[in-house]
Design a protein around this motif. Structure first.
Motif, short mmCIF file in Angstrom:
data_model
loop_
_atom_site.label_atom_id
_atom_site.label_comp_id
_atom_site.label_asym_id
_atom_site.label_seq_id
_atom_site.Cartn_x
_atom_site.Cartn_y
_atom_site.Cartn_z
N ARG A 254 -5.24 7.47 6.44
CA ARG A 254 -6.37 7.30 5.52
C ARG A 254 -6.22 6.05 4.65
NH1 ARG A 254 -6.14 13.48 4.48
NH2 ARG A 254 -7.61 14.19 6.07
N SER A 255 -5.51 5.06 5.18
CA SER A 255 -5.34 3.80 4.45
C SER A 255 -5.47 2.66 5.45
CB SER A 255 -3.95 3.76 3.77
OG SER A 255 -2.93 3.52 4.73
N GLY A 256 -5.23 1.46 4.99
CA GLY A 256 -5.25 0.30 5.88
C GLY A 256 -4.21 0.39 6.99
N HIS A 257 -3.25 1.27 6.84
CA HIS A 257 -2.23 1.46 7.87
C HIS A 257 -2.85 1.88 9.20
CE1 HIS A 257 0.87 3.68 10.10
NE2 HIS A 257 1.69 2.74 9.64
N VAL B 272 0.85 -1.20 0.00
CA VAL B 272 0.00 0.00 0.00
C VAL B 272 0.88 1.24 0.00
CG1 VAL B 272 -1.66 1.35 1.36
CG2 VAL B 272 -1.99 -1.12 1.06
N ALA C 132 1.25 4.24 -2.80
CA ALA C 132 0.52 5.42 -2.34
C ALA C 132 0.96 6.66 -3.10
CB ALA C 132 0.76 5.62 -0.84
N ASP D 241 -1.84 11.00 4.55
CA ASP D 241 -2.87 10.19 3.90
C ASP D 241 -2.56 8.70 4.03
OD1 ASP D 241 -4.34 12.41 3.22
OD2 ASP D 241 -3.64 12.45 1.13
N TYR D 242 -1.29 8.32 3.87
CA TYR D 242 -0.94 6.91 4.02
C TYR D 242 -1.16 6.45 5.47
CZ TYR D 242 1.67 2.71 4.87
OH TYR D 242 2.02 1.45 5.29
#
Length: 165
Positions: free
Chosen positions: A85-88, A36, A40, A81-82
């Protein structure tokens, strides 16, 4: 491309060895989350061990049980954002399952010239500076809003030679 990028280091002290079944939730997510990150928007580079896909075998002066994550991003917004706003974010919320609660700042960011790849030693030096002196233009966290223009030419030189007083 702008004249600068954002480097970031975050560290964590494991509660269990990586091959312990209690770390499976963390280790099973490494490859998917690295993919991801790699895809990104705004991602530039991340530290990986020779021949590996992650940096879990890299050790620093911070200790043998401390994992490091070092990466470079086009901007603070791209990194934000990473991270959030991600699976992180799911992994971040579960951090306490696998890592000891931090007793000091565990993440640091700093601006670098575009094209520069930070070393692990450079990153650890920035984290130690943040821990010793608090946020400043050459070592800060997400709560701080430093921009490249906030720092003088010392920003681009090694920390030990310029920022410690």
């Amino acid at each position: 491309m702008t004249g600068h990028h954002l480097a970031q280091l975050n560290v964590g002290t494991l509660k269990f060895p990586l091959d312990d079944s209690r770390a499976d939730g963390f280790t099973s997510m490494l490859d998917p989350l690295n993919e991801v990150a790699d895809n990104a928007p705004g991602f530039i580079w991340r530290l990986v061990e020779d021949g590996g896909t992650d940096a879990t075998a890299i050790r620093t002066s911070l200790g043998d049980d401390v994992l490091v994550n070092l990466s470079v991003w086009e901007s603070r917004d791209a990194l934000w954002d990473y991270v959030y706003r991600s699976g992180h974010l799911d992994m971040l919320r579960r951090r306490a399952e696998w890592f000891e609660p931090p007793k000091a700042p565990f993440q640091v960011m700093w601006w670098i010239p575009a094209g520069h790849i930070p070393t692990v030693e450079e990153a650890v030096e920035r984290l130690e500076l943040l821990r010793e002196q608090g946020p400043m233009p050459c070592a800060f966290g997400f709560r701080d809003s430093y921009q490249p223009a906030d720092a003088d030419s010392a920003l681009w030189r090694p920390v030990a030679a310029t920022a410690r007083t």
